[in-house]
Design an enzyme around this catalytic site. Sequence first.
Site, PDB file in Angstrom:
ATOM      1  N   ASP A 138       7.527  21.749  53.571  1.00 17.71           N
ATOM      2  CA  ASP A 138       7.322  20.529  52.795  1.00 17.71           C
ATOM      3  C   ASP A 138       5.940  19.949  53.052  1.00 17.71           C
ATOM      4  O   ASP A 138       5.339  20.171  54.105  1.00 17.71           O
ATOM      5  CB  ASP A 138       8.411  19.493  53.111  1.00 17.71           C
ATOM      6  CG  ASP A 138       8.561  19.219  54.600  1.00 17.71           C
ATOM      7  OD1 ASP A 138       8.526  20.182  55.395  1.00 17.71           O
ATOM      8  OD2 ASP A 138       8.697  18.045  54.984  1.00 17.71           O
ATOM      9  N   GLU A 152      10.301  17.970  57.568  1.00 19.75           N
ATOM     10  CA  GLU A 152       9.442  17.457  58.643  1.00 19.75           C
ATOM     11  C   GLU A 152       8.689  16.206  58.220  1.00 19.75           C
ATOM     12  O   GLU A 152       8.532  15.259  59.000  1.00 19.75           O
ATOM     13  CB  GLU A 152       8.461  18.552  59.078  1.00 19.75           C
ATOM     14  CG  GLU A 152       7.759  18.282  60.403  1.00 19.75           C
ATOM     15  CD  GLU A 152       6.422  17.569  60.255  1.00 19.75           C
ATOM     16  OE1 GLU A 152       5.797  17.253  61.281  1.00 19.75           O
ATOM     17  OE2 GLU A 152       5.981  17.326  59.114  1.00 19.75           O
TER      18      GLU A 152
END
Length: 429
Positions: free
Chosen positions: A91, A156
Site C-alpha cells: 500500500d 501499513e
Amino acid sequence: MSSIQDKINKLADERKEDLIEILRSLVAFRTESPPARNTEEAQHYIKYLLRDLGFETEEWGLFPGDTIVAGTKPGRNSEQYQSLILNGHIDVVAAGDEDEWEHTPFELRKDGDFLYGRGTADMKGGMASTLFALQLLRELGVELDGDLYFQSVTGEEAGEAGTKSCVDRGMQADFAVVADTSDLAIHGQGGVITGWITIKSKTTHHDGLRSRLIHAGGGIVGASAIEKMMKVIQGLQELERHWAVTKVYPGFLPGSTTINPSVIEGGRNAAYIADECRLWITVHFHPNETYKEVAEEIQQHVLAVAQGDPWLKENPPSFDWGGKSMIEDRGEIFPAIDIDENHPGLVMLKNQHHQVSKQEAVVSMSPTVTDAGWLGQAGIPTVIYGPGKLEEAHSLNERVELQQLIHHAKVLAGFIEKWCNTERSTLNG
C-alpha cells in the site's frame, strides 16, 4: 568478495531493466490508503511472481479488498540452517491532487538517475528490489539450505498491521529484513500508539444555564467538557516536557518521545453546554518501552491531573488505546524494535553491504515507524534495510535513485545466499 557475490553484481547490472519493469508494474497498481481496500490485484501479481520463483504461496484477507500474500521457499536442510523473512508493504499513501504532479503518479517515469512515481521510495521500490534479488538467485541457480519466506502485506500506511496478521498465523524465522525506506541504513525504530481521551459530563445543560454554572458562581455544579479538556492538554504538555529531559535512548534526539494532540471533537451544538469532548493523541516512545507501559503512564498522569480539579475528580476522563485501523476504528499501534549490533544476522548484513558498496553501513534508529515492530515483538530479530530517502516518502513527485535499488538487490541477494546457507550451530556456539 565471494565469487557468488561477483556473479550477483554482474547479473544485476546486466538485468537492471528487469528491476525497472517490476517497479513499473507495482507503481501502476493504485493501492492508495486511504481509501484502501484496493490491493487484491497487486497481490495477485506478486503471488504469481513468487510462484514463478519457486515459492509456495498462500493468500488471505485482511479487510474486504485488501489481502496478504506470503510465500515460502523450503530449504534443503531446514532443521539445521538459518531461516529468513523478507517483508514489505504494497500500500501507498494517497497521491493527492494528481494535477500537481509533474507526471501521473501511477506511471513510472525515468529521468536521469531517478525513477518517479507514487511508492517508489515508500516502498514499492523496496518491494521491487527484493523481488529482483530473488530473481537473481534463481537465474544463478543458487540453492538454499534454510527456509526463505516472503511477506507482501498491506495496511501499513493506515496502521492496519498486515504484518501482525502474518505473526498471528505463526510465521517465524531466525531473522527478518523489512525493506522499508531507510536510505540503505540498517535501522531499528521507536514505537507509536494512538489513543482517545474522553471527558463526559453526567448531565447535559442548556446554553441558557451557562451563567449559572460553577465557573460563574451561579450555583449549578456543571462545566464545559471542552474547557476541562484544556486542563488535560496542559497536563499532557507538561508530561511531554518531562519526558524530554528524563527519557533518553541511543539513536534518538532529546524530545523524541512526543505526545501530539492530533484531533479534538466535542459539543452537540450552540444551544448546549458541551457535555462531551474527545481528544485523539499520537504518542511516540523508545524501544525500551512497550505501548502498554506508555499508555498506562499517560493514563495515570491524566487521572492525577483530574484529581486536582473538583469537577474532573467527579467526572474523570476515560481512555481507549490503540486499534486495528486508522480507517476502521481510528486507532493504530506500531511496536518499537530494538537492534542488537552484535546479532549474527545484522553483522552479516552489514558486512554484505560493505562488500558491495565499499562503505560502512550506517546502523541507527529510524525517525519514523514501520511494520517491523510486529516481527520484533514476536521474538524475531528484525532490521529495516531498504532503498529510498525518508524525505521522498509521501512526497509530491516521489522518486528513488535507480542505483540504490540495484545496490539493495545486490546486497540482499548476497545476504540471502549466505544467511540461509549458514548452519545454526556455527552461530550458536
